[in-house]
Design a protein around this motif. Structure first.
Motif, PDB file in Angstrom:
ATOM      1  N   VAL A   7       0.549  -0.184   0.000  1.00  0.00           N
ATOM      2  CA  VAL A   7       0.000   0.000   0.000  1.00  0.00           C
ATOM      3  C   VAL A   7       0.784   0.263   0.000  1.00  0.00           C
ATOM      4  N   LYS A   8       1.000   0.539  -2.501  1.00  0.00           N
ATOM      5  CA  LYS A   8       0.630   0.259  -2.983  1.00  0.00           C
ATOM      6  C   LYS A   8       0.372   0.556  -2.987  1.00  0.00           C
ATOM      7  N   LEU A   9      -0.958  -2.632  -2.903  1.00  0.00           N
ATOM      8  CA  LEU A   9      -1.660  -3.085  -2.770  1.00  0.00           C
ATOM      9  C   LEU A   9      -0.727  -3.469  -2.910  1.00  0.00           C
ATOM     10  N   ALA A  10       0.165  -3.611  -2.419  1.00  0.00           N
ATOM     11  CA  ALA A  10       0.453  -3.712  -1.923  1.00  0.00           C
ATOM     12  C   ALA A  10       1.550  -4.325  -1.080  1.00  0.00           C
ATOM     13  N   LYS A  11       1.755  -5.622  -2.153  1.00  0.00           N
ATOM     14  CA  LYS A  11       1.651  -5.977  -2.195  1.00  0.00           C
ATOM     15  C   LYS A  11       2.263  -6.936  -2.259  1.00  0.00           C
ATOM     16  N   ARG A  12       2.179  -8.086  -1.706  1.00  0.00           N
ATOM     17  CA  ARG A  12       2.069  -8.913  -2.808  1.00  0.00           C
ATOM     18  C   ARG A  12       3.284  -8.814  -3.540  1.00  0.00           C
ATOM     19  N   LEU A  13       3.386  -9.699  -4.438  1.00  0.00           N
ATOM     20  CA  LEU A  13       4.623  -9.150  -4.572  1.00  0.00           C
ATOM     21  C   LEU A  13       5.616 -10.066  -5.068  1.00  0.00           C
ATOM     22  N   VAL A  14       6.400 -10.418  -5.255  1.00  0.00           N
ATOM     23  CA  VAL A  14       7.644 -10.658  -5.738  1.00  0.00           C
ATOM     24  C   VAL A  14       8.143 -12.042  -5.700  1.00  0.00           C
ATOM     25  N   PRO A  15       7.536 -13.049  -6.317  1.00  0.00           N
ATOM     26  CA  PRO A  15       8.262 -14.264  -6.248  1.00  0.00           C
ATOM     27  C   PRO A  15       9.498 -14.164  -7.058  1.00  0.00           C
ATOM     28  N   ALA A  16      10.482 -14.992  -6.622  1.00  0.00           N
ATOM     29  CA  ALA A  16      11.706 -14.998  -7.341  1.00  0.00           C
ATOM     30  C   ALA A  16      12.024 -16.416  -7.663  1.00  0.00           C
ATOM     31  N   THR A  17      12.570 -16.727  -8.783  1.00  0.00           N
ATOM     32  CA  THR A  17      13.009 -18.058  -8.954  1.00  0.00           C
ATOM     33  C   THR A  17      14.406 -18.060  -9.432  1.00  0.00           C
ATOM     34  N   LEU A  18      14.896 -19.249  -9.365  1.00  0.00           N
ATOM     35  CA  LEU A  18      16.294 -19.393  -9.539  1.00  0.00           C
ATOM     36  C   LEU A  18      16.763 -19.143 -10.931  1.00  0.00           C
ATOM     37  N   LEU A  19      16.433 -19.893 -11.814  1.00  0.00           N
ATOM     38  CA  LEU A  19      17.160 -20.006 -13.040  1.00  0.00           C
ATOM     39  C   LEU A  19      16.268 -19.705 -14.195  1.00  0.00           C
ATOM     40  N   TYR A  20      16.844 -19.489 -15.304  1.00  0.00           N
ATOM     41  CA  TYR A  20      16.023 -19.400 -16.483  1.00  0.00           C
ATOM     42  C   TYR A  20      16.303 -20.597 -17.359  1.00  0.00           C
ATOM     43  N   LEU A  21      16.672 -21.687 -16.690  1.00  0.00           N
ATOM     44  CA  LEU A  21      16.976 -22.921 -17.396  1.00  0.00           C
ATOM     45  C   LEU A  21      15.709 -23.696 -17.658  1.00  0.00           C
ATOM     46  N   SER A  22      15.771 -25.009 -17.524  1.00  0.00           N
ATOM     47  CA  SER A  22      14.615 -25.841 -17.852  1.00  0.00           C
ATOM     48  C   SER A  22      13.749 -26.113 -16.630  1.00  0.00           C
ATOM     49  N   ALA A 136       1.209  -8.547   1.465  1.00  0.00           N
ATOM     50  CA  ALA A 136       1.586  -9.953   1.449  1.00  0.00           C
ATOM     51  C   ALA A 136       0.418 -10.806   0.991  1.00  0.00           C
ATOM     52  N   LEU A 137       0.733 -11.884   0.264  1.00  0.00           N
ATOM     53  CA  LEU A 137      -0.267 -12.829  -0.195  1.00  0.00           C
ATOM     54  C   LEU A 137       0.092 -14.218   0.288  1.00  0.00           C
ATOM     55  N   ASP A 138      -0.916 -14.999   0.619  1.00  0.00           N
ATOM     56  CA  ASP A 138      -0.708 -16.370   1.084  1.00  0.00           C
ATOM     57  C   ASP A 138      -1.827 -17.248   0.514  1.00  0.00           C
ATOM     58  N   TYR A 139      -1.504 -18.008  -0.529  1.00  0.00           N
ATOM     59  CA  TYR A 139      -2.462 -18.928  -1.140  1.00  0.00           C
ATOM     60  C   TYR A 139      -2.357 -20.311  -0.493  1.00  0.00           C
ATOM     61  N   GLU A 151       3.348 -18.215  -1.515  1.00  0.00           N
ATOM     62  CA  GLU A 151       3.417 -17.090  -0.600  1.00  0.00           C
ATOM     63  C   GLU A 151       4.354 -16.047  -1.185  1.00  0.00           C
ATOM     64  N   ALA A 152       4.024 -14.786  -1.011  1.00  0.00           N
ATOM     65  CA  ALA A 152       4.874 -13.696  -1.482  1.00  0.00           C
ATOM     66  C   ALA A 152       4.673 -12.492  -0.579  1.00  0.00           C
ATOM     67  N   ALA A 153       5.770 -11.890  -0.147  1.00  0.00           N
ATOM     68  CA  ALA A 153       5.674 -10.717   0.731  1.00  0.00           C
ATOM     69  C   ALA A 153       6.864  -9.815   0.518  1.00  0.00           C
ATOM     70  N   ARG A 185      10.178 -12.168   0.945  1.00  0.00           N
ATOM     71  CA  ARG A 185      10.069 -13.628   1.043  1.00  0.00           C
ATOM     72  C   ARG A 185       9.176 -14.131  -0.075  1.00  0.00           C
ATOM     73  N   THR A 186       9.586 -15.246  -0.656  1.00  0.00           N
ATOM     74  CA  THR A 186       8.746 -15.900  -1.653  1.00  0.00           C
ATOM     75  C   THR A 186       8.851 -17.409  -1.500  1.00  0.00           C
ATOM     76  N   GLU A 187       7.753 -18.082  -1.779  1.00  0.00           N
ATOM     77  CA  GLU A 187       7.727 -19.545  -1.727  1.00  0.00           C
ATOM     78  C   GLU A 187       6.833 -20.038  -2.857  1.00  0.00           C
ATOM     79  N   MET A 188       7.284 -21.086  -3.552  1.00  0.00           N
ATOM     80  CA  MET A 188       6.499 -21.647  -4.647  1.00  0.00           C
ATOM     81  C   MET A 188       6.805 -23.135  -4.787  1.00  0.00           C
TER      82      MET A 188
END
Length: 433
Positions: A7-22, A136-139, A151-153, A185-188
């Motif tokens: 707020v944003k919204l806040a949000k939410r927000l930012v998953p990150a992942t490791l690689l752009y591989l396969s 922050a979001l929490d599915y 989760e993403a915050a 923080r991000t989790e997937m």
């Protein structure tokens, strides 16, 4: 600190992942929303007049020049909570299994503290601890969009010492270095299925870190005539650099394991800029009871959307920049205050924020859209030098479509957020000495 950070919204927000591989995980993502509300009395105005109205020391957050207009020593302590109604609904084009994730934002509490002190007739100092960035979001863990985010915050807590000076009876200037402590923080889930032929339980990716960034708040207030005050405020960007070793677990897909072993990831660096903003406000005292307020605001979300990523490996150094196609936003609001009696003041306002993303670029880690704000609140003077206030804001996001596709598999997550909204309830007290 208003941990409504959003707020944003806040949000939410930012998953990150490791690689752009396969890997089946998505590209590095980012997002957020400015939250104008920090529990203060002006919560009830939908940001109308925020840079021109100096009622209590919380003004240093929106315009540091305002504390020069406050007599004596003043302390404002506030608390608030954000309730969300953000639920995803699948469409017929969705290609992922799982449930719809539930309400991604149940509630998020926060608090803020502001202090001002008049040094002499011309100068004043102050301090604020607040949060007006992030959410922050929490599915549900097994929801249909789990390969994009679970989760993403991102949360930013600002600490702002402030100095303001009245150059004349009409003109005041203020400056406040803004020190922000950021948390990300991000989790997937990671799809362990082998080329779609072997069904295996999901793996997991988690990434979290904190960082410290610096910026500055600048502002001026000008008394145009006895009834009209103008305010202009600028907030610089704050750069946050998150760096951590991603934690990956339960990976039993040999293709993913081979990619991880080749890369031997040690560190993932994720840079983001909390957007710079500019606000112009007008406060017009119609009579002894009514004050009319308005604001225009610009936010530099286009720069926030360029996310720098570096993956340091034993064998090689891999880097990539992902543009989330964010664009600058603008805000407009109007409101009024009505002095109902010597003790009781009523505030109300309506505001509009444009969307930082086009419909085609919206993502489930940060389902941003245009927003309408409807706010109201009251301030009650209990006794001389002691006020209590409460306010409520409805942030209406409406219906937001999502169509997100995995680059490697081509599978699409398709659906919408229907009647999405935030409810912000806050209150606090102000002491004047």
């Amino acid at each position: 600190m208003t941990t409504t950070f959003p707020v944003k919204l806040a949000k939410r927000l930012v998953p990150a992942t490791l690689l752009y591989l396969s890997l089946h995980s998505s590209n590095v993502l980012a997002g957020g929303i400015f939250i104008y509300e920090a529990g203060q009395e002006s919560n009830g105005l939908a940001n109308a007049g925020s840079a021109a109205l100096a009622m209590d020391p919380s003004v240093l957050m929106s315009n540091p020049a305002g504390i020069a207009l406050l007599p004596g020593t003043q302390i404002s302590a506030n608390a608030q909570v954000i309730f969300g109604d953000i639920g995803f609904s699948r469409s017929s084009n969705n290609q992922f299994d799982g449930n719809e994730g539930g309400n991604a934002l149940q509630y998020l509490p926060g608090a803020s503290l502001f202090i001002s002190h008049q040094i002499d007739e011309r100068s004043a100092i102050g301090f604020g601890m607040y949060g007006n960035f992030g959410l922050a979001l929490d599915y549900d863990d097994d929801w249909t969009g789990r390969y994009f985010t679970q989760e993403a915050a991102v949360i930013g807590v600002s600490f702002q010492p402030t100095f303001a000076y009245r150059f004349s009876d009409d003109l005041s200037l203020g400056i406040g270095p803004r020190m922000m402590l950021g948390y990300y923080r991000t989790e997937m889930a990671i799809d362990n299925s082998l080329l779609g032929l072997v069904d295996r339980p999901d793996g997991q990716l988690e990434y979290k870190d904190t960082d410290f960034g610096m910026g500055v708040n600048l502002g001026l207030m000008y008394q145009l005539n006895p009834r009209t005050r103008l305010g202009f405020a600028y907030t610089s960007k704050v750069k946050l650099e998150f760096e951590d070793s991603p934690h990956v677990s339960d990976i039993n897909n040999p293709i993913i394991n081979a990619a991880l072993n080749r890369l031997a990831v040690d560190t993932l660096e994720l840079d983001m800029n909390v957007p710079q903003t500019a606000t112009f406000s007008v406060a017009y005292q119609l009579d002894d009871q009514w004050t009319l307020l308005s604001s225009l605001d610009w936010q530099d979300w286009s720069e926030f959307g360029d996310i720098g990523v570096e993956v340091d490996a034993n064998a090689a150094d891999v880097s990539r920049t992902v543009d989330r196609q964010y664009k600058d936003t603008w805000h407009a609001s109007v409101g009024a205050q009505y002095q109902m009696s010597k003790q009781l003041r009523w505030s109300f306002g309506v505001g509009y924020d444009s969307s930082a993303v086009d419909d085609k670029d919206r993502t489930v880690d940060n389902p941003m859209g245009e927003a309408w704000r409807f706010a109201t609140g009251v301030n009650y003077q209990v006794e001389e030098g002691f006020d209590l206030h409460m306010a409520y804001t409805l942030v209406w996001l409406g219906d937001m479509d999502v169509e997100q596709t995995k680059a490697r598999s081509g599978n699409s997550l398709s659906g919408s957020y229907d009647n999405a909204a935030l409810h912000i309830v806050g209150g606090g007290a102000t002491w004047r000495f």
